[in-house]
Design an enzyme around this catalytic site. Structure first.
Site, PDB file in Angstrom:
ATOM      1  N   VAL A  41      10.607  -4.345  22.199  1.00 60.52           N
ATOM      2  CA  VAL A  41      11.302  -4.190  21.136  1.00 60.52           C
ATOM      3  C   VAL A  41      12.646  -4.333  21.281  1.00 60.52           C
ATOM      4  O   VAL A  41      13.727  -4.711  20.248  1.00 60.52           O
ATOM      5  CB  VAL A  41      10.683  -3.209  20.268  1.00 60.52           C
ATOM      6  CG1 VAL A  41       9.444  -3.109  19.847  1.00 60.52           C
ATOM      7  CG2 VAL A  41      11.422  -1.767  21.171  1.00 60.52           C
ATOM      8  N   ASP A  42      13.156  -4.079  22.435  1.00 56.87           N
ATOM      9  CA  ASP A  42      14.764  -3.905  22.710  1.00 56.87           C
ATOM     10  C   ASP A  42      15.258  -5.260  22.575  1.00 56.87           C
ATOM     11  O   ASP A  42      16.465  -5.658  22.759  1.00 56.87           O
ATOM     12  CB  ASP A  42      14.714  -3.470  24.085  1.00 56.87           C
ATOM     13  CG  ASP A  42      14.779  -1.733  24.098  1.00 56.87           C
ATOM     14  OD1 ASP A  42      14.653  -1.129  22.920  1.00 56.87           O
ATOM     15  OD2 ASP A  42      14.607  -0.986  25.075  1.00 56.87           O
ATOM     16  N   MET A  86      16.364   2.253  17.931  1.00 62.82           N
ATOM     17  CA  MET A  86      16.442   2.387  19.313  1.00 62.82           C
ATOM     18  C   MET A  86      17.329   1.261  19.863  1.00 62.82           C
ATOM     19  O   MET A  86      17.733   0.512  18.907  1.00 62.82           O
ATOM     20  CB  MET A  86      14.825   1.851  19.563  1.00 62.82           C
ATOM     21  CG  MET A  86      13.868   3.060  19.612  1.00 62.82           C
ATOM     22  SD  MET A  86      12.133   2.486  20.228  1.00 62.82           S
ATOM     23  CE  MET A  86      11.308   3.922  19.980  1.00 62.82           C
ATOM     24  N   GLY A  87      17.536   1.352  21.065  1.00 65.74           N
ATOM     25  CA  GLY A  87      18.361   0.686  21.514  1.00 65.74           C
ATOM     26  C   GLY A  87      19.416   1.348  22.762  1.00 65.74           C
ATOM     27  O   GLY A  87      20.393   1.337  22.277  1.00 65.74           O
ATOM     28  N   ARG A  88      18.922   1.683  23.883  1.00 64.78           N
ATOM     29  CA  ARG A  88      19.772   2.593  24.488  1.00 64.78           C
ATOM     30  C   ARG A  88      21.096   1.664  25.179  1.00 64.78           C
ATOM     31  O   ARG A  88      22.121   2.350  25.137  1.00 64.78           O
ATOM     32  CB  ARG A  88      18.985   3.187  25.784  1.00 64.78           C
ATOM     33  CG  ARG A  88      19.707   4.271  26.428  1.00 64.78           C
ATOM     34  CD  ARG A  88      18.709   5.452  26.573  1.00 64.78           C
ATOM     35  NE  ARG A  88      18.499   6.316  25.479  1.00 64.78           N
ATOM     36  CZ  ARG A  88      19.007   7.203  25.259  1.00 64.78           C
ATOM     37  NH1 ARG A  88      19.998   8.027  25.729  1.00 64.78           N
ATOM     38  NH2 ARG A  88      18.665   8.135  24.329  1.00 64.78           N
ATOM     39  N   GLU A 138      20.739   4.238  19.108  1.00 67.04           N
ATOM     40  CA  GLU A 138      20.843   5.322  19.698  1.00 67.04           C
ATOM     41  C   GLU A 138      21.568   5.560  21.060  1.00 67.04           C
ATOM     42  O   GLU A 138      22.033   6.481  21.505  1.00 67.04           O
ATOM     43  CB  GLU A 138      19.398   5.874  20.197  1.00 67.04           C
ATOM     44  CG  GLU A 138      18.573   4.597  21.295  1.00 67.04           C
ATOM     45  CD  GLU A 138      17.368   4.968  21.804  1.00 67.04           C
ATOM     46  OE1 GLU A 138      16.790   6.140  21.795  1.00 67.04           O
ATOM     47  OE2 GLU A 138      16.839   3.960  22.259  1.00 67.04           O
ATOM     48  N   LEU A 191       8.260   5.022  15.120  1.00 68.43           N
ATOM     49  CA  LEU A 191       7.737   4.343  14.011  1.00 68.43           C
ATOM     50  C   LEU A 191       8.251   2.948  14.119  1.00 68.43           C
ATOM     51  O   LEU A 191       7.293   2.018  13.984  1.00 68.43           O
ATOM     52  CB  LEU A 191       8.125   4.883  12.698  1.00 68.43           C
ATOM     53  CG  LEU A 191       7.571   4.277  11.309  1.00 68.43           C
ATOM     54  CD1 LEU A 191       7.590   5.373  10.244  1.00 68.43           C
ATOM     55  CD2 LEU A 191       8.659   3.175  11.024  1.00 68.43           C
ATOM     56  N   ARG A 193       8.608   1.022  16.451  1.00 71.53           N
ATOM     57  CA  ARG A 193       8.042   0.101  17.555  1.00 71.53           C
ATOM     58  C   ARG A 193       6.285   0.090  17.387  1.00 71.53           C
ATOM     59  O   ARG A 193       5.680  -0.510  18.133  1.00 71.53           O
ATOM     60  CB  ARG A 193       8.320   0.694  18.889  1.00 71.53           C
ATOM     61  CG  ARG A 193       7.629   1.808  19.397  1.00 71.53           C
ATOM     62  CD  ARG A 193       8.030   1.848  20.905  1.00 71.53           C
ATOM     63  NE  ARG A 193       7.152   3.156  21.262  1.00 71.53           N
ATOM     64  CZ  ARG A 193       7.369   3.897  22.353  1.00 71.53           C
ATOM     65  NH1 ARG A 193       8.694   3.908  22.853  1.00 71.53           N
ATOM     66  NH2 ARG A 193       6.866   4.734  22.759  1.00 71.53           N
TER      67      ARG A 193
END
Lengths: 304, 304
Positions: A41-42, A86-88, A138, A191, A193
């Protein structure tokens, strides 16, 4: 009798494909192939135009962005809404929510977080419309490399490295520094992903086709240490085609959201970015429902 | 030329309907009626079988419960997952997620939170399957009446009344006290009440019918200070019928989730509760999508 191992995942997984195929070559182990299938998903893999899984997560996020935006507009009161994605290391997911046209400010991990500049932007938008909708990744960091969330908890007497996420940290800062008196956080957590009921049909179909392409490529016994990739076909109508790359070209690299696609002052993304995102979110797969009203899922083998 | 005011909402709104109609009566103001239309995701109104809006929020939650449960089962590692729902005083939303059959432990605001008993249950479930899926209502309290989330922040040097929600507080306790080393929180926040892409068709249709019933009732000029309610029709096939109640019967009361529908030791709900929930979650309305891939919405007048 396993002859081909299809390894599904992101950067780390492609590193595994590389290591396994190199090990097999070095030890003259024949008759076994290692084939990488991208899925994250990233959306942070190099070379490939976009990763299977990304478009569906983006669709869940954009849908949530739009619907929580409508929700907070029910009230005329001043309010800041913060959606954490998300997405570090890569801001693709956060940036994708801009397709709705309702995101006021976007905070990406690719940009150093400049608190003063950002707070000025929030104040300006609140002054204009009494509200401000922020999407934050994030993994957002200060100039010294500390995460927004970690920066907050440094003073924490409990000794936790991270108490809340970036969204919660931002909310507390906004309130403590008097930028606003009311802020709400929606942390999308797991949720985003896993919400299969809101998949993109384009994503579902491409994932299937990519798996099929990997299967067909594997008919060539020399096809090992490779990943099946996809690119857009030039033309007016969105379409893709598949090709193969060495998995070591993918492994342990991160492709961030291009900074030239981000507008200055956290004001969202360019038209070019929207043109990239929009075709990916199209279509809704037919969902089968169970008697209890929830979506029906294929049970993985380990849960049967 | 407004003759009838339809007031849509929960307990407080029905209090307003009562006050306005009483004011009109006391001051001999004729020709204006105040009609209450119930609508709250909390489902905490007396007399009415269930509130429009509740079923759709329950469907989003149950869908999320199922899908995040599938997500955390991808890994074999020990993990506790905590889903936090709305419901400051009533546990209907939290309880509704049990329709999936995948909830291990359910924490309701109607029950006093017994930490030792609850932690023993978590340990027992982890010992059995290495995982534990918990659903918790935001309004869960200790015996002394303090919220789980507030109880945590009492020791906080920042002086915040509430740092995170009940889910985050529970996560920190579970880790600090060594019940588990890994816990994840999904706080459903605003999403659960606004995710229109996952509405229940039963809910959508009943909401429309309730509005129509209110409209028809209002043809009687003496119909004021009333709320239109609904009840289930006896029989094998789920159906409802509408009736009217005095809005003062509803105002400022809270109908909690019945404790006789909760299983002992936080182990979920009875079959009777499931029989109540399941018919409400049925059916998926047709969703129209915009060119950007997100659901199309009717624009409220104040956003046109």
């Amino acid at each position: 009798d396993i002859r081909t191992m299809f390894y599904i995942g992101g950067n780390d997984s492609m590193d595994t494909v590389t290591s396994l195929s190199e090990y097999a070559t070095e030890h003259n182990i024949e008759g076994i192939q290692f084939v990488g299938c991208p899925k994250t998903v990233d959306n942070d893999l190099r070379i490939i135009d976009h990763c299977p899984g990304f478009a569906s997560a983006a669709k869940v996020l954009a849908t949530t962005q739009l619907q929580t935006w409508l929700d907070y507009n029910v009230y005329t009161r001043e309010e800041v809404f913060i959606l954490e994605t998300m997405g570090r290391d890569a801001g693709w997911l956060a940036a994708s929510t801009c397709v709705t046209g309702k995101v006021d400010l976007l905070v990406l991990p690719e940009e150093v977080f400049d608190k003063d500049l950002f707070f000025d932007q929030v104040r300006e938008i609140i002054a204009e419309k009494n509200k401000c909708y922020i999407v934050i990744s994030e993994g957002v960091r200060y100039a010294d490399g500390t995460y927004l969330s970690a920066g907050k908890s440094k003073d924490d007497t409990f000794g936790h490295a991270i108490l809340g996420g970036a969204g919660q940290a931002l909310k507390e800062m906004l309130i403590e520094e008097g930028v606003t008196s009311r802020a709400k956080v929606q942390d999308m957590s797991t949720l985003q992903r896993s919400y299969a009921a809101q998949q993109s049909k384009v994503d579902v179909e491409e994932s299937f086709r990519l798996g099929m392409s990997a299967h067909m490529h594997s008919m060539d016994p020399s096809f090992t240490g490779k990943m099946v990739a996809l690119r857009r076909v030039e033309g007016d109508v969105y379409d893709i085609e598949f090709f193969a790359v060495d998995s070591k070209e993918i492994a342990n690299h991160v492709k961030g959201f291009p900074l030239e696609w981000a507008l200055p002052n956290y004001r969202g993304v360019t038209q070019e970015a929207l043109d990239y995102f929009v075709p990916l979110l199209q279509g809704q797969p037919h969902i089968y429902y169970d008697d209890n009203g929830t979506p029906r899922h294929v049970k993985p083998y380990y849960l049967r």
